[in-house]
Design a protein around this motif. Structure first.
Motif, short mmCIF file in Angstrom:
data_model
loop_
_atom_site.label_atom_id
_atom_site.label_comp_id
_atom_site.label_asym_id
_atom_site.label_seq_id
_atom_site.Cartn_x
_atom_site.Cartn_y
_atom_site.Cartn_z
N THR A 151 0.83 -1.21 0.00
CA THR A 151 0.00 0.00 0.00
C THR A 151 0.86 1.27 0.00
OG1 THR A 151 -0.19 0.07 2.42
CG2 THR A 151 -1.87 -1.18 1.22
N LEU A 152 2.15 1.12 0.36
CA LEU A 152 3.06 2.28 0.36
C LEU A 152 3.21 2.87 -1.04
CD1 LEU A 152 5.94 1.06 2.72
CD2 LEU A 152 4.20 2.78 3.22
N ILE A 153 3.05 2.05 -2.06
CA ILE A 153 3.24 2.55 -3.42
C ILE A 153 1.96 2.49 -4.24
CG2 ILE A 153 5.72 2.07 -3.46
CD1 ILE A 153 5.08 -0.40 -5.20
N ALA A 154 0.84 2.20 -3.60
CA ALA A 154 -0.44 2.14 -4.31
C ALA A 154 -0.73 3.48 -4.97
CB ALA A 154 -1.56 1.77 -3.35
N GLY A 155 -1.01 3.46 -6.26
CA GLY A 155 -1.34 4.68 -6.98
C GLY A 155 -0.17 5.57 -7.32
N ARG A 156 1.04 5.16 -6.97
CA ARG A 156 2.23 5.97 -7.28
C ARG A 156 2.51 5.95 -8.78
NH1 ARG A 156 5.60 8.72 -3.21
NH2 ARG A 156 4.70 8.03 -1.24
N LYS A 157 2.91 7.08 -9.30
CA LYS A 157 3.30 7.18 -10.71
C LYS A 157 4.71 7.73 -10.77
CE LYS A 157 -0.83 6.08 -12.27
NZ LYS A 157 -1.07 4.69 -12.63
N TRP A 158 5.56 7.08 -11.56
CA TRP A 158 6.91 7.58 -11.76
C TRP A 158 7.13 7.81 -13.25
CZ3 TRP A 158 6.77 3.37 -7.99
CH2 TRP A 158 6.94 3.85 -6.67
N SER A 159 8.08 8.67 -13.58
CA SER A 159 8.29 9.02 -14.98
C SER A 159 9.04 7.94 -15.74
CB SER A 159 9.05 10.35 -15.07
OG SER A 159 10.35 10.21 -14.51
N LYS A 160 9.73 7.06 -15.01
CA LYS A 160 10.48 5.98 -15.66
C LYS A 160 9.76 4.64 -15.41
CE LYS A 160 14.01 8.46 -17.10
NZ LYS A 160 15.31 8.49 -16.44
N PRO A 161 9.95 3.67 -16.31
CA PRO A 161 9.38 2.36 -16.06
C PRO A 161 9.91 1.81 -14.73
CG PRO A 161 10.22 2.50 -18.30
CD PRO A 161 10.70 3.73 -17.58
N TRP A 162 9.06 1.08 -14.02
CA TRP A 162 9.50 0.53 -12.74
C TRP A 162 9.03 -0.93 -12.62
CZ3 TRP A 162 6.11 -0.92 -8.70
CH2 TRP A 162 4.77 -0.59 -8.89
N PRO A 170 3.83 -17.28 -7.28
CA PRO A 170 2.68 -17.50 -8.15
C PRO A 170 1.35 -17.24 -7.42
CG PRO A 170 4.28 -19.25 -8.46
CD PRO A 170 4.74 -18.45 -7.27
N GLU A 171 1.34 -17.44 -6.11
CA GLU A 171 0.12 -17.30 -5.33
C GLU A 171 -0.25 -15.84 -5.02
OE1 GLU A 171 1.57 -21.13 -5.38
OE2 GLU A 171 2.64 -19.48 -4.39
N ASN A 172 0.75 -14.97 -4.89
CA ASN A 172 0.42 -13.59 -4.48
C ASN A 172 0.64 -12.54 -5.56
OD1 ASN A 172 3.17 -12.97 -4.56
ND2 ASN A 172 3.45 -12.94 -2.34
N VAL A 173 1.11 -12.94 -6.74
CA VAL A 173 1.46 -11.93 -7.74
C VAL A 173 0.23 -11.18 -8.23
CG1 VAL A 173 1.42 -13.55 -9.72
CG2 VAL A 173 2.80 -11.47 -9.83
N ALA A 174 -0.91 -11.84 -8.33
CA ALA A 174 -2.12 -11.13 -8.78
C ALA A 174 -2.51 -10.06 -7.77
CB ALA A 174 -3.26 -12.12 -8.99
N LEU A 175 -2.42 -10.40 -6.48
CA LEU A 175 -2.73 -9.42 -5.44
C LEU A 175 -1.74 -8.26 -5.47
CD1 LEU A 175 -4.35 -8.57 -2.93
CD2 LEU A 175 -2.78 -9.98 -1.56
N ALA A 176 -0.47 -8.58 -5.69
CA ALA A 176 0.56 -7.53 -5.77
C ALA A 176 0.26 -6.55 -6.89
CB ALA A 176 1.93 -8.16 -5.97
N ILE A 177 -0.16 -7.07 -8.04
CA ILE A 177 -0.49 -6.21 -9.18
C ILE A 177 -1.70 -5.35 -8.84
CG2 ILE A 177 -1.32 -6.22 -11.57
CD1 ILE A 177 0.38 -8.80 -11.96
N ALA A 178 -2.70 -5.96 -8.23
CA ALA A 178 -3.92 -5.23 -7.87
C ALA A 178 -3.63 -4.11 -6.86
CB ALA A 178 -4.95 -6.19 -7.29
N ARG A 179 -2.74 -4.38 -5.92
CA ARG A 179 -2.44 -3.40 -4.85
C ARG A 179 -1.56 -2.25 -5.36
NH1 ARG A 179 -2.73 -6.21 0.33
NH2 ARG A 179 -4.94 -6.74 0.44
N THR A 180 -0.64 -2.58 -6.28
CA THR A 180 0.37 -1.58 -6.66
C THR A 180 0.21 -1.00 -8.05
OG1 THR A 180 1.90 -3.23 -7.59
CG2 THR A 180 2.05 -2.81 -5.21
N GLY A 181 -0.50 -1.71 -8.92
CA GLY A 181 -0.60 -1.28 -10.31
C GLY A 181 0.64 -1.60 -11.11
N ALA A 182 1.52 -2.43 -10.57
CA ALA A 182 2.77 -2.76 -11.27
C ALA A 182 2.49 -3.46 -12.59
CB ALA A 182 3.63 -3.66 -10.39
N ASN A 183 3.22 -3.07 -13.63
CA ASN A 183 3.11 -3.82 -14.89
C ASN A 183 4.43 -4.49 -15.26
OD1 ASN A 183 4.65 -1.71 -15.87
ND2 ASN A 183 3.02 -0.81 -17.11
N GLN A 184 5.37 -4.48 -14.29
CA GLN A 184 6.60 -5.26 -14.43
C GLN A 184 6.89 -5.89 -13.06
OE1 GLN A 184 9.54 -3.95 -17.66
NE2 GLN A 184 9.54 -2.25 -16.21
#
Length: 213
Positions: A151-162, A170-184
């Motif tokens: 949640t520390l980085i939820a909704g954060r936007k940076w100018s460089k890919p992150w 494999p079990e928590n990656v979907a939750l991690a994506i949902a919480r952080t918006g990470a696409n990498q």
């Protein structure tokens, strides 16, 4: 677009084959003697030559000297350098200029104040790796199987890919994506049966779970 996955710490031909079949976007090689995933330059060269076109080959180094980087880059065909030590923004810029390769800087996060360092590195690096901060006294700067409060980085936007790292499975990656918006996403210990022992089935499951999210 499906998230891009980096499988880090490859040390055997079977690991590279599993990554190649999985659809991962990055293959990472660790040059850090204290790590159970450490490879020699000769090993890394052999493995890197097996990586198919379209998969980026990444060298992870920790506070590496120019001499060490000269040796690695001269012999291993690479697409990116990942700096996982205490490199300053000035050192990141220096390495990027010297080797002409994209540079990813890893930064450990445990509390909100840890995010304050990101802008300075964002200015000089091509990508940022947001990882769990290693525990005090830990032998490894990453690959410890620990996550941080997403949640520390939820909704954060940076100018460089992150890229998000730290305790992903494999079990928590979907939750991690949902919480952080990470696409990498970067995974190492989360696709292992023991330290340094990658499992093809876990690699496949991780990439599939990330893609499904």
């Amino acid at each position: 677009m499906a998230p891009r996955v980096k499988i880090c710490g490859l040390s055997k031909p079977a690991h590279v084959e599993a990554v190649s079949r999985s659809g991962a976007a990055y293959a990472g090689f660790v040059f850090f003697p204290k790590s159970p995933r450490n490879v020699t330059i000769a090993q890394a060269r052999e493995l890197a030559l097996m990586v198919p076109l379209g998969v980026a080959k990444v060298a992870l180094v920790v506070n590496a000297t120019d001499a060490e980087l000269d040796a690695i880059t001269a012999q291993v065909p690479l697409d990116m350098l990942q700096l996982h030590g205490k490199e300053t923004p000035e050192r990141v810029a220096e390495i990027r200029a010297r080797y002409g390769l994209p540079v990813m800087k890893a930064l450990g996060v445990a509390e909100p104040s840890d995010l304050e360092a990101i802008p300075a590195y964002e200015a000089v690096a091509d990508q940022i790796l947001v990882d769990a901060k290693a525990p005090k006294g830990a032998a490894l700067p990453g690959g410890n199987g620990l996550s941080f409060d997403w949640t520390l980085i939820a909704g954060r936007k940076w100018s460089k890919p992150w890229m998000l790292a730290g305790g992903l499975t494999p079990e928590n990656v979907a939750l991690a994506i949902a919480r952080t918006g990470a696409n990498q996403l970067d995974v190492s210990s989360g696709v292992e049966s023991a330290p340094g022992v990658k499992e093809a089935s876990l690699i496949k499951d991780f990439v599939a779970a990330a893609g499904a999210a």
